[in-house]
Design a protein around this motif. Structure first.
Motif, PDB file in Angstrom:
ATOM      1  N   CYS A   1      -2.553 -18.024 -23.570  1.00 44.52           N
ATOM      2  CA  CYS A   1      -1.387 -18.850 -23.251  1.00 44.52           C
ATOM      3  C   CYS A   1      -0.568 -18.208 -22.134  1.00 44.52           C
ATOM      4  CB  CYS A   1      -0.540 -19.061 -24.506  1.00 44.52           C
ATOM      5  SG  CYS A   1      -0.014 -17.523 -25.318  1.00 44.52           S
ATOM      6  N   VAL A   2       0.521 -18.890 -21.737  1.00 44.41           N
ATOM      7  CA  VAL A   2       1.303 -18.515 -20.571  1.00 44.41           C
ATOM      8  C   VAL A   2       2.762 -18.271 -20.936  1.00 44.41           C
ATOM      9  CG1 VAL A   2       2.165 -19.319 -18.320  1.00 44.41           C
ATOM     10  CG2 VAL A   2      -0.197 -19.797 -18.996  1.00 44.41           C
ATOM     11  N   VAL A   3       3.326 -17.216 -20.374  1.00 44.90           N
ATOM     12  CA  VAL A   3       4.762 -16.946 -20.422  1.00 44.90           C
ATOM     13  C   VAL A   3       5.293 -17.055 -18.995  1.00 44.90           C
ATOM     14  CG1 VAL A   3       6.546 -15.192 -20.845  1.00 44.90           C
ATOM     15  CG2 VAL A   3       4.619 -15.433 -22.432  1.00 44.90           C
TER      16      VAL A   3
ATOM     17  N   LEU B   1      15.818 -19.434 -18.006  1.00 45.43           N
ATOM     18  CA  LEU B   1      16.225 -18.478 -19.033  1.00 45.43           C
ATOM     19  C   LEU B   1      17.691 -18.133 -18.803  1.00 45.43           C
ATOM     20  CD1 LEU B   1      15.059 -16.766 -21.420  1.00 45.43           C
ATOM     21  CD2 LEU B   1      14.815 -14.897 -19.767  1.00 45.43           C
ATOM     22  N   GLU B   2      18.547 -18.573 -19.718  1.00 43.24           N
ATOM     23  CA  GLU B   2      19.980 -18.328 -19.615  1.00 43.24           C
ATOM     24  C   GLU B   2      20.288 -16.963 -20.234  1.00 43.24           C
ATOM     25  OE1 GLU B   2      24.044 -20.896 -20.252  1.00 43.24           O
ATOM     26  OE2 GLU B   2      22.487 -21.076 -21.797  1.00 43.24           O
TER      27      GLU B   2
ATOM     28  N   CYS C   1      16.019 -20.025 -23.489  1.00 44.39           N
ATOM     29  CA  CYS C   1      15.524 -21.033 -22.560  1.00 44.39           C
ATOM     30  C   CYS C   1      16.309 -22.329 -22.749  1.00 44.39           C
ATOM     31  CB  CYS C   1      14.040 -21.296 -22.793  1.00 44.39           C
ATOM     32  SG  CYS C   1      12.950 -20.019 -22.121  1.00 44.39           S
ATOM     33  N   VAL C   2      16.786 -22.884 -21.640  1.00 49.26           N
ATOM     34  CA  VAL C   2      17.568 -24.117 -21.699  1.00 49.26           C
ATOM     35  C   VAL C   2      17.081 -25.077 -20.620  1.00 49.26           C
ATOM     36  CG1 VAL C   2      19.622 -22.947 -22.608  1.00 49.26           C
ATOM     37  CG2 VAL C   2      19.363 -23.226 -20.131  1.00 49.26           C
ATOM     38  N   GLN C   3      17.303 -26.361 -20.856  1.00 44.30           N
ATOM     39  CA  GLN C   3      17.111 -27.400 -19.842  1.00 44.30           C
ATOM     40  C   GLN C   3      18.463 -28.043 -19.602  1.00 44.30           C
ATOM     41  OE1 GLN C   3      12.989 -29.229 -21.320  1.00 44.30           O
ATOM     42  NE2 GLN C   3      13.660 -30.140 -19.391  1.00 44.30           N
TER      43      GLN C   3
ATOM     44  N   VAL D   1       9.525 -19.785 -21.116  1.00 40.63           N
ATOM     45  CA  VAL D   1       9.183 -19.121 -22.374  1.00 40.63           C
ATOM     46  C   VAL D   1       9.907 -17.789 -22.401  1.00 40.63           C
ATOM     47  CG1 VAL D   1       7.351 -18.108 -23.790  1.00 40.63           C
ATOM     48  CG2 VAL D   1       6.911 -20.219 -22.495  1.00 40.63           C
ATOM     49  N   ASN D   2      10.753 -17.586 -23.389  1.00 45.63           N
ATOM     50  CA  ASN D   2      11.491 -16.335 -23.554  1.00 45.63           C
ATOM     51  C   ASN D   2      10.606 -15.352 -24.316  1.00 45.63           C
ATOM     52  OD1 ASN D   2      13.247 -14.277 -24.196  1.00 45.63           O
ATOM     53  ND2 ASN D   2      14.753 -15.567 -25.239  1.00 45.63           N
TER      54      ASN D   2
END
Length: 405
Positions: free
Chosen positions: A262-264, A350-351, A341-343, A294-295
């Motif tokens: 998987c990916v970060v 990444l906040e 992580c926020v949108q 992804v945190n």
């Protein structure tokens, strides 16, 4: 015992911030052991051997073109990586870094834009800046994996800044060709069926994105070797609300510490300075979807404390005189930083929250900002280096079936 030299691992990374424009143009989409480890891989959980064709690179067959290899005991990744823990009450504790010469997996690292060579592409002679990037962004992973870090002819800072005339697309192609050459040489001559973590930042992450997209994602044999890909400070495109699709058809985002294959990916911004409309990071610049976030401290989501590792005295603002008592090359500050992580407002990022201590018993902040559109790009990796190291260890255990280190 090999003689250790201490590089200045963080100051060269100031250049990385300027080089982040690559993401806007060509790249958008314990005690250190010193014994020389063997290049022969220790046994791991039995897996079908993937089909890897023979390949020998004229460039990467020469150890001089690697900044880190497990058979180079005096390389960048075998320097002093000890850190001083500065606790919330201001007390200090030395934390010894312990490399693992029998690490069960490999890490393949590609560093960010850092070369100041006065040409469109850098040469193959590593500068202190290139060594410093490896030291701060990848060397600590030798506790969990054998680290392979090739020197490559990256697109240079002068080319990106326009002080040297350059065809940026052609320069990027040269850089990627080197990364691909080094990767194929590593696979054919060093991998021996071992799991591998890819890690890169900024330009390095964008080249690895292409490598995953073109070489690994469509190939089941190579996907079977992928422990994880850490593509930081560059955009990985995913469908909004989904973990797979976009840049990669088969490889999802990581949603647990021990998920493999998987990916970060993330770009970091302060909570007090979110991405402005002209931000260089946190959104896709072509096609549908959103930027992956992804945190590594909380892959499933939510706010969590980060475990940073900064070069002593360079990126951490000293507090209570503690810096004068720190003699290790790195420093870590538990619970100083949180992240989630926020949108928000069309950006996915990444906040990062700074938990200041009003009593002033230790550093009250970190540095790493320039202008708002850059965010915390220059310290993207440093703010979560401990979390990345820990997550790689969990993924290595899941891949091999061995207990985590």
């Amino acid at each position: 015992m090999p003689t250790r030299t201490r590089a200045n691992p963080a100051r060269p990374l100031l250049l990385v911030v300027v080089a982040a424009c690559l993401a806007v143009t060509a790249c958008s989409s314990g005690e250190t052991t010193t014994a020389a480890p063997s290049t022969e891989a220790p046994a791991t959980t039995a897996r079908p051997a993937p089909s890897i064709p023979p390949y020998t690179s004229e460039v990467y067959a020469d150890p001089a073109h690697w900044l880190c290899r497990p058979d180079l005991p005096d390389d960048v990744c075998h320097q002093d990586l000890d850190a001083t823990v500065v606790h919330a009450d201001g007390t200090l504790e030395v934390q010894r870094h312990v490399a693992n010469p029998d690490a069960p997996i490999d890490c393949f690292y590609v560093y960010p834009t850092i070369s100041a060579d006065q040409s469109p592409n850098s040469d193959l002679v590593p500068s202190d800046a290139e060594k410093g990037s490896v030291l701060t962004q990848a060397a600590r992973l030798n506790s969990q994996c054998r680290v392979f870090a090739p020197v490559y002819r990256q697109m240079t800072l002068p080319a990106l800044l326009g002080s040297v005339p350059a065809d940026r697309l052609a320069a990027s192609q040269v850089a990627y060709a080197d990364v691909l050459d080094a990767w194929r040489h590593y696979l054919a001559n060093d991998n021996d069926g071992r799991g591998v973590v890819l890690i890169g930042h900024s330009q390095g992450a964008s080249h690895l994105n292409r490598l995953v997209r073109e070489e690994i994602d469509p190939n089941p044999d190579l996907r079977s070797l992928l422990v994880a890909a850490y593509l930081i400070g560059s955009t990985v495109r995913v469908p909004d609300g989904a973990d797979v699709g976009g840049d990669f058809a088969n490889i999802p985002l990581c949603r647990s510490q021990d998920q493999i294959g998987c990916v970060v990916s993330y770009a970091s911004f302060r909570s007090t300075s979110p991405p402005p409309a002209n931000s260089f990071f946190g959104r896709v610049r072509g096609g549908d979807g959103v930027a992956a976030c992804v945190n590594p401290a909380a892959p499933a989501g939510g706010r969590a404390s980060l475990t940073p590792y900064f070069a002593t005295g360079d990126w951490v603002l000293p507090g209570a005189g503690a810096a004068r008592a720190i003699t290790t090359p790195f420093v870590t500050l538990p619970d100083l930083l949180d992240a989630e992580c926020v949108q928000r407002d069309g950006f996915s990022y990444l906040e990062v929250f700074v938990n200041r201590d009003r009593a002033g018993r230790r550093a009250q902040d970190i540095t790493g900002d320039l202008t708002p559109e850059w965010g915390l790009h220059v310290v993207d990796v440093s703010i979560a280096m401990g979390d990345i190291e820990r997550m790689v260890g969990q993924q290595a255990a899941a891949f091999t079936g061995a207990p985590p280190r």
